[in-house]
Scaffold this active site. Structure first.
Site, PDB file in Angstrom:
ATOM      1  N   ASP A 357      -8.406  -1.655   8.782  1.00 33.78           N
ATOM      2  CA  ASP A 357      -7.274  -2.162   8.242  1.00 33.78           C
ATOM      3  C   ASP A 357      -5.974  -1.085   8.273  1.00 33.78           C
ATOM      4  OD1 ASP A 357      -8.092  -4.338   7.505  1.00 33.78           O
ATOM      5  OD2 ASP A 357      -8.558  -3.938   5.313  1.00 33.78           O
ATOM      6  N   LYS A 379      -3.175  -6.416   8.194  1.00 29.94           N
ATOM      7  CA  LYS A 379      -2.204  -7.261   8.077  1.00 29.94           C
ATOM      8  C   LYS A 379      -0.770  -6.483   7.421  1.00 29.94           C
ATOM      9  CE  LYS A 379      -5.419 -10.841   6.960  1.00 29.94           C
ATOM     10  NZ  LYS A 379      -6.520 -10.151   6.818  1.00 29.94           N
TER      11      LYS A 379
END
Length: 590
Positions: A357, A379
């Site tokens: 991530d 994201k």
């Protein structure tokens, strides 16, 4: 740096310096001599005795332990100083005299007799050096520094010793007990080598750690049955395992070269991009999130996945891997690699592929095995831009499933804890539905780490007896129970930076005091960590400037923020936000 102070070359050696050649000697029943009777000599004699050598000590005086060993007949003691000719008849010499001039004379005689000699803490008079050694049964790990820093070698040895515990002695003995059956049933050397890798890469060691040695044995036998095409007519004899930290392979053992897996042989390649493509035959064995399964099953078909990522060529299957690998949902903690769990660090060091991530720190990624495939799938927050924002959850799941069918160890690396606002529960359920073995490796959640790193106690006797963790944004169609959140002793808000003003107003309207202390901890545990103290009404009025990622702590305990912030950050890393220009209306919390 080399011994002359110059930089080392591409091979890691100083200019003009030849690196040492590491070997392990079989000294069982071989005559060795130690010159000197002090503590260093005692340590060297102990090591030689552990190796089964016949030891002669030449020294005028000796330590209590050396004298006792001589009285017990464990060593021969010649009670005088070294004389020329004392080295005759020996195969190995250790000079622990502490006298460089005497060591030089010993080295000259050793060279004339073509003997290997080690002079303790005297590299110029050594023809070999002794590494720092850690033993667990037949496992021997040696660390050397070319004689430059024995103290550093000892520290590195101690660090490895914490990782390589007594379970490795049992695991090695168990693997060794399988060698005759493997050699008899898998005649092809390449297939044997691949099987050995599947065995050592299996969940067997984890079973041994949990005390289930027989379960580990059954797993190895199931892997052998799968590789041989079915169980043997007669079950292999199960040798009793009685490992001991000082045990030695005294009995005759099969030649390691006979099964195509000699130590020091070139291992089968395990890098992501490889020229050999393996296929998983029917009956491949795989691990399970609920324990290791010994059942055979058909390998799933290759899924349809997106085209290769830019910069990430479609990897081929590791030749030593068959059947689906295991996906590990690993918590990376807040960012400092020293806050990784031991299990997380071990899995990262074994990973074949890591999907990570946005908030996983470079320092944590540095713990990933060199050569492993690394794919950034985070994201980015709305408005932050960046390529990570293009990844959908479905695409991430497809990629995980694809890599799990190609590799043994696939890591989904998430900041904090994967099961705290990390969608770990969704990924766990979906991977299980697809038949992919998956395990959760909890991490240190930033909800607890960030306050602690800022000196804020989430609970404090007489002030707060509980705390609540909430998300700062909600999915479409859902809403927060503000009355319940307003009643919390301490409220920790994750992902709350973007909506902080509306959140503060809602909490005040629901009953939290406008003047209540709060604090934002930005980039917790990173070098850029910063703590901002404010009041709830100041946040509601838009007076607090902060940036994501930040953990927001609301409640009286927020006043305990360190002065200054911790972890070596400068005093400027803690900021007091200005008060609200106008009070924000709200009722008392209680």
């Amino acid at each position: 740096m080399g011994t002359d102070g110059g930089l080392r070359g591409p091979d890691g050696t100083a200019p003009g310096r030849v690196p040492y050649y590491p070997v392990m000697l079989d000294l069982r029943d071989r005559p060795c001599v130690v010159l000197g009777g002090g503590r260093e000599a005692e340590a060297k004699v102990r090591g030689l005795l552990d190796a089964g050598a016949r030891v002669t000590l030449v020294a005028a005086t000796a330590t209590e332990a050396l004298a006792r060993w001589a009285a017990e007949g464990r060593i021969r003691w010649i009670r005088r100083e070294y004389r020329p000719g004392d080295l005759a008849g020996f195969v190995l010499v250790i000079a622990a005299t502490g006298d460089p001039d005497l060591n030089r004379r010993i080295r000259r005689e050793a060279d004339r007799r073509h003997l290997w000699v080690n002079a303790v803490d005297d590299p110029p008079h050594c023809s070999f050096i002794l590494p720092a050694v850690h033993r667990q049964g037949d496992l021997v790990v040696a660390v050397g520094t070319g004689g430059q820093s024995p103290a550093l070698a000892a520290r590195l040895r101690d660090r490895l010793a914490r990782e390589l515990g007594p379970e490795y002695a049992t695991w090695i003995a168990l693997l060794g007990s399988m060698r005759p059956a493997v050699a008899a049933r898998i005649p092809d050397p390449d297939r044997r080598r691949a099987l050995w890798y599947r065995m050592v890469d299996s969940e067997g060691l984890a079973l041994v750690r949990r005390g289930d040695v027989e379960g580990a044995r059954r797993l190895l036998e199931a892997l052998l049955d799968a590789a041989a095409g079915g169980p043997a007519d007669a079950p292999p004899a199960s040798a009793a395992l009685t490992p001991h930290p000082t045990s030695r392979p005294g009995d005759a053992a099969p030649d390691p070269r006979a099964d195509g897996f000699a130590e020091g042989a070139d291992p089968a390649p395990t890098a992501v991009a490889t020229t050999r493509v393996g296929t998983a035959p029917a009956g491949a064995i795989s691990g399970s999130a609920h324990g290791v399964q010994g059942r055979s099953r058909q390998a799933p078909a290759e899924p349809s996945v997106p085209s290769p990522l830019p910069g990430h060529p479609q990897p081929t299957r590791s030749p030593s891997h068959q059947g689906p690998g295991t996906v590990y949902l690993v918590g990376a903690g807040p960012g400092d690699p020293e806050l990784l769990t031991l299990r997380a660090a071990r899995i990262l060091a074994e990973a074949d592929c890591v999907l990570y991530d946005r908030l996983v720190s470079p320092a944590v990624l540095a713990r990933v095995r060199p050569g492993a495939e690394r794919i950034a799938v985070g994201k980015a927050p709305r408005g932050a831009g960046g390529s990570m924002a293009a990844w959908s959850q479905e695409a991430i799941l497809d990629l995980l499933a694809d890599r799990a069918r190609r590799h043994r160890v696939v890591v989904r690396l998430k900041g904090g804890d994967p099961m705290v606002f990390g969608r770990g529960g969704e990924e766990l359920a979906e991977l299980r539905r697809r038949g992919i073995p998956v395990q959760v490796v909890p991490g240190v959640t930033s909800a607890v780490a960030a306050p602690g790193l800022a000196g804020i106690p989430l609970t404090l006797r007489g002030v707060a007896s509980s705390f609540t963790v909430a998300s700062g944004h909600c999915q479409a169609g859902s809403s927060q129970d503000w009355a319940r959140l307003a009643a919390a002793d301490t409220l920790v808000v994750l992902m709350g930076v973007a909506n902080r003003q509306a959140t503060a107003r809602a909490l005040i309207e629901a009953g939290r005091p406008p003047a209540e202390p709060c604090a934002f901890v930005e980039w917790a545990s990173w070098p850029r960590q910063r703590v901002i103290r404010a009041t709830l009404e100041a946040v509601a009025a838009g007076c607090v400037q902060t940036e994501a990622p930040a953990v927001w702590i609301i409640g009286p305990v927020a006043a305990w923020a360190d002065e200054p912030a911790i972890r070596g950050t400068p005093p400027a890393a803690r900021v007091d936000a200005p008060s609200s220009p106008a009070p924000v209306r709200g009722a008392s919390r209680r």
